[in-house]
Motif scaffolding. Structure first.
Motif, PDB file in Angstrom:
ATOM      1  N   UNK A   8       0.848  -0.940   0.018  1.00 53.76           N
ATOM      2  CA  UNK A   8       0.040   0.066   0.029  1.00 53.76           C
ATOM      3  C   UNK A   8       0.951   1.091  -0.079  1.00 53.76           C
ATOM      4  N   UNK A   9       0.099   2.250  -0.714  1.00 49.69           N
ATOM      5  CA  UNK A   9       0.987   3.673  -0.577  1.00 49.69           C
ATOM      6  C   UNK A   9      -0.065   4.638  -0.183  1.00 49.69           C
ATOM      7  N   UNK A  49       3.311  -4.534   3.589  1.00 48.77           N
ATOM      8  CA  UNK A  49       4.256  -3.315   3.160  1.00 48.77           C
ATOM      9  C   UNK A  49       3.525  -2.137   2.934  1.00 48.77           C
ATOM     10  N   UNK A  50       3.769  -1.232   3.767  1.00 49.10           N
ATOM     11  CA  UNK A  50       3.085   0.151   3.715  1.00 49.10           C
ATOM     12  C   UNK A  50       4.032   1.392   3.715  1.00 49.10           C
ATOM     13  N   UNK A  51       3.975   2.271   2.521  1.00 50.91           N
ATOM     14  CA  UNK A  51       4.630   3.271   2.484  1.00 50.91           C
ATOM     15  C   UNK A  51       3.818   4.367   2.711  1.00 50.91           C
ATOM     16  N   UNK A  52       4.209   5.397   3.454  1.00 46.11           N
ATOM     17  CA  UNK A  52       3.346   6.534   3.374  1.00 46.11           C
ATOM     18  C   UNK A  52       4.254   7.788   3.904  1.00 46.11           C
ATOM     19  N   UNK A 104       6.962   1.968   5.838  1.00 39.74           N
ATOM     20  CA  UNK A 104       7.980   2.910   5.367  1.00 39.74           C
ATOM     21  C   UNK A 104       7.331   4.352   5.549  1.00 39.74           C
ATOM     22  N   UNK A 105       8.328   5.310   6.444  1.00 40.16           N
ATOM     23  CA  UNK A 105       7.711   6.641   6.450  1.00 40.16           C
ATOM     24  C   UNK A 105       8.572   7.481   5.955  1.00 40.16           C
ATOM     25  N   UNK A 106       8.076   8.274   5.067  1.00 41.25           N
ATOM     26  CA  UNK A 106       8.737   9.589   4.310  1.00 41.25           C
ATOM     27  C   UNK A 106       9.885   8.799   3.324  1.00 41.25           C
ATOM     28  N   UNK A 107       9.945   7.646   2.971  1.00 40.76           N
ATOM     29  CA  UNK A 107      10.539   7.299   1.881  1.00 40.76           C
ATOM     30  C   UNK A 107       9.963   6.001   1.109  1.00 40.76           C
ATOM     31  N   UNK A 108      10.431   5.664  -0.029  1.00 33.43           N
ATOM     32  CA  UNK A 108       9.899   4.742  -1.003  1.00 33.43           C
ATOM     33  C   UNK A 108      10.334   3.327  -0.478  1.00 33.43           C
ATOM     34  N   UNK A 109       9.196   2.497  -0.702  1.00 32.21           N
ATOM     35  CA  UNK A 109       9.688   1.056  -0.421  1.00 32.21           C
ATOM     36  C   UNK A 109      10.472   0.690  -1.765  1.00 32.21           C
TER      37      UNK A 109
END
Length: 693
Positions: free
Chosen positions: A587-588, A609-612, A633-638
């Motif tokens: 998810x993004x 796997x979640x990037x936000x 993953x916060x503030x960076x890309x997965x």
């Protein structure tokens, strides 16, 4: 959805039964000329003047018609006896009762509106009035019919050829329209039937999925717009379907023509004859494609239930079938305008005809739909686009109906064309009726707005139980009460604020320090666990949505604490994979809302796997992530290639990869997963959750 399916089947049956009154399409089973020999006799002598024929007033409007009124035909014995002699000669093999039936309805006019007058004499009475065989021939249309006269046989042959052209070319157009309808609507159903009832070995299935179903046709871009925003690329499977439909339309529009010259319209061989047949065929195909695209656009499309294809796929097909429909409507108009301008030179007369004017309205409506539906307009002014789209489509539907009514149905009876209009209207009406019923079922709700951060808000609606996707209406937010927006439900129950907080849950100070720690670290942070939970005993009916402000309605929502909401749903309810499958959810941002319900319902192994972009969003969702293996993953890309290599490389259990997020991320996942699927080392399913136009 089951109710919608039953309702649509009932509606189709009702419309089909209603169409029986209109006798069906030409040749299926409608016979355009019930007694063509008698009709050809009427057309052969109807243009000759009678003693009661009025003086013509100006040039004719539209098609050439006799200037003698039906009452004059019905009351004029010389005309009736001349017609009876022709019918006796040319319809000698027909039963008298059939001739009398035709005579009663059409001896005075081929039209059905207004109600034709009853002839003064019956067919047999008209024959009995002839004392001796006629000898004078109607050599030209200027000869007055003042006694029983012989018809012009050469002119009769021309009329026979004209009737044959209408009948045969009408049947050919009916076959073409039925073929396109069966192919467009039946192809998805047949594929689904074969898919479910003829098991395919998993290695072969993986090759099919990895080659046709998942990969995009152009530069691995399925959700990212193509250069110059010309649209979205289909997958290979969708592309094959689109190519088949386009090829079928080209084939249906371009074959099956022949010349019937000499005829009344074309006494000499002319290229315009085939051009007119082609133009009429294009008009027929535009009607059937209009019906198909109306069905594909609906949220309650019956094919969604039958085939389980994504709504996004049907919207893509809706656009391509619309291109075919618009092109055919434009070609229909070009042919007729060109003929009236360059061949018959009667454009100034035709343009005064009502059916012609409605045809102009229809063609302009279709053209404006095309011009206002380009991707940049849909992206930047979606609400305006959608309202204009509906208005123009309604204008096109009305114009086509009126065009057919004034050209054929009102005066000459049904030619079958209107059946496509009925189905188009039926599909549109039923879809919107089902929307209203879904809203009525949920009742009027109250939306409570919570500001998450500068980018995100949360919408909570109590005492309404929905799941999957919903469409929300905010009637008090603007004067455009019809506007609605799609959202994914990420929580199908709400915390009961009337109860005291759980002592085991983290304190607000702990949540704040968690967010602050993330913000202090450069380059973002990856974490494995979030500890805050919601206890089952503290939940009440309701649902929650997370929304990223993108302007328009979502921008205005930030200024409200609560407001009235109408909820249309549920759509696309979560269907977790079988327990033996491993679920990998990627998810993004607010894409977490689409994957979280499936994660919660899945009973087998799973990982998120979640990037936000912001830690505040993590804080808001963290109570719902308990007992879920996750990597945030916060503030960076997965690192998607590394993530998917770890999860998909080599043989192992079946895997379902579910993705929802920014278009670039979704397309990257699609490309990587497609490559692994083609390897065939394990069975992998890709589910791309997306909304889009």
């Amino acid at each position: 959805m089951f109710i919608a399916t039953i309702a649509q089947l009932f509606l189709v049956a009702s419309v089909t039964a209603r169409s029986a009154h209109f006798q069906g399409l030409i040749g299926f089973p409608h016979d355009l000329n019930e007694l063509s020999c008698a009709t050809d006799c009427f057309d052969t002598i109807a243009f000759n003047p009678l003693s009661c024929t009025p003086t013509p007033r100006g040039p004719p409007k539209g098609r050439r018609e006799p200037i003698t009124p039906p009452k004059c035909f019905a009351s004029n014995p010389p005309f009736l006896s001349t017609l009876a002699w022709c019918v006796k000669t040319k319809c000698s093999g027909e039963e008298v009762w059939k001739i009398e039936k035709w005579w009663h309805q059409h001896a005075a006019t081929p039209k059905i509106f207004p109600t034709p007058p009853v002839p003064k004499l019956t067919y047999q009475e008209s024959l009995a009035s002839i004392k001796e065989p006629p000898t004078k021939v109607l050599a030209s249309e200027n000869i007055l019919i003042n006694q029983t006269m012989l018809f012009n046989n050469q002119k009769y042959v021309l009329n026979v050829h004209t009737s044959a052209s209408h009948e045969e070319m009408g049947q050919a157009s009916s076959k073409a329209a039925i073929s396109i309808a069966v192919l467009s609507l039946g192809f998805p159903v047949i594929l689904t039937f074969l898919w479910y009832f003829f098991p395919i070995p998993k290695p072969v299935l993986s090759k099919i999925y990895g080659t046709f179903i998942y990969p995009a046709m152009i530069r691995n871009k399925r959700r990212v717009p193509l250069p110059f925003s010309i649209g979205y690329a289909p997958t290979y499977g969708e592309g094959i379907y689109i190519v088949i439909i386009i090829f079928a339309n080209v084939l249906a529009a371009g074959i099956g023509f022949k010349s019937f010259s000499p005829s009344t319209n074309y006494p000499q061989p002319s290229g315009w004859e085939i051009a007119v047949y082609f133009g009429n065929r294009c008009g027929m195909l535009a009607l059937v494609n209009f019906m198909i695209l109306a069905l594909f656009a609906g949220r309650n499309n019956i094919l969604l239930r039958i085939t389980n294809w994504p709504h996004a796929t049907y919207l893509l097909l809706h656009r391509w079938i619309a291109y075919c429909c618009i092109m055919e409507a434009v070609l229909h108009s070009i042919v007729w305008v060109s003929r009236a301008t360059l061949s018959t030179h009667n454009h100034s007369q035709r343009v005064r005809a009502t059916y012609w004017q409605w045809g102009i309205v229809g063609t302009l409506s279709f053209s404006l739909i095309f011009m206002t539906s380009i991707l940049p307009i849909r992206q930047r002014m979606y609400e305006l686009f959608l309202a204009g789209h509906v208005i123009l489509a309604a204008a096109a539907l009305l114009a086509v109906w009126q065009h057919i009514w004034y050209k054929y149905t009102r005066d000459l009876g049904s030619h079958g064309y209107e059946i496509f209009i009925y189905f188009t209207l039926a599909f549109w009406v039923l879809d919107h009726v089902m929307r209203v019923l879904r809203i009525a079922k949920n009742g009027i709700g109250k939306a409570e707005i919570t500001i998450v951060d500068d980018d995100y808000i949360q919408i909570d609606v109590r005492n309404i139980e929905v799941e999957g996707h919903v469409y929300l209406y905010f009637p008090t937010l603007s004067w455009r009460v019809w506007e609605n927006h799609p959202f994914s439900v990420y929580a199908s129950a709400l915390p009961d604020q009337s109860k005291s907080p759980n002592p085991n849950s983290p304190r607000e100070s702990e949540k704040s320090s968690f967010s602050e720690d993330i913000e202090k670290r450069p380059g973002g942070l990856q974490i494995e666990t979030v500890t805050q939970t919601i206890q089952p005993g503290t939940l009440i009916p309701g649902f929650s949505l997370l929304v990223r402000g993108m302007g328009g309605t979502t921008r205005h929502l930030r200024n409200r604490k609560s407001l009235v909401v109408l909820v249309e749903g549920s759509y696309h309810c979560p269907k977790p994979p079988p327990p033996h499958c491993r679920l990998i959810a990627i998810a993004g941002g607010v894409g977490i809302t689409a994957v979280l319900p499936t994660l919660r319902h899945h009973l087998g192994p799973k990982k998120l796997y979640w990037g936000c972009r912001t830690p505040a969003l993590v804080d808001q969702v963290s109570p719902h992530l308990a007992n879920i293996d996750k990597k945030l993953s916060v503030s960076q890309r997965l690192d998607l290639p590394a993530v998917l290599f770890q999860e998909l490389q080599g043989p192992g259990v079946d895997v379902v990869v579910m993705v929802c997020g920014p278009s670039e991320m979704a397309d990257e996942v699609r490309g990587i997963v497609s490559a692994y699927v083609r390897k065939g080392e394990r069975h992998i399913i890709l589910e791309d959750e997306s909304f889009g136009w």
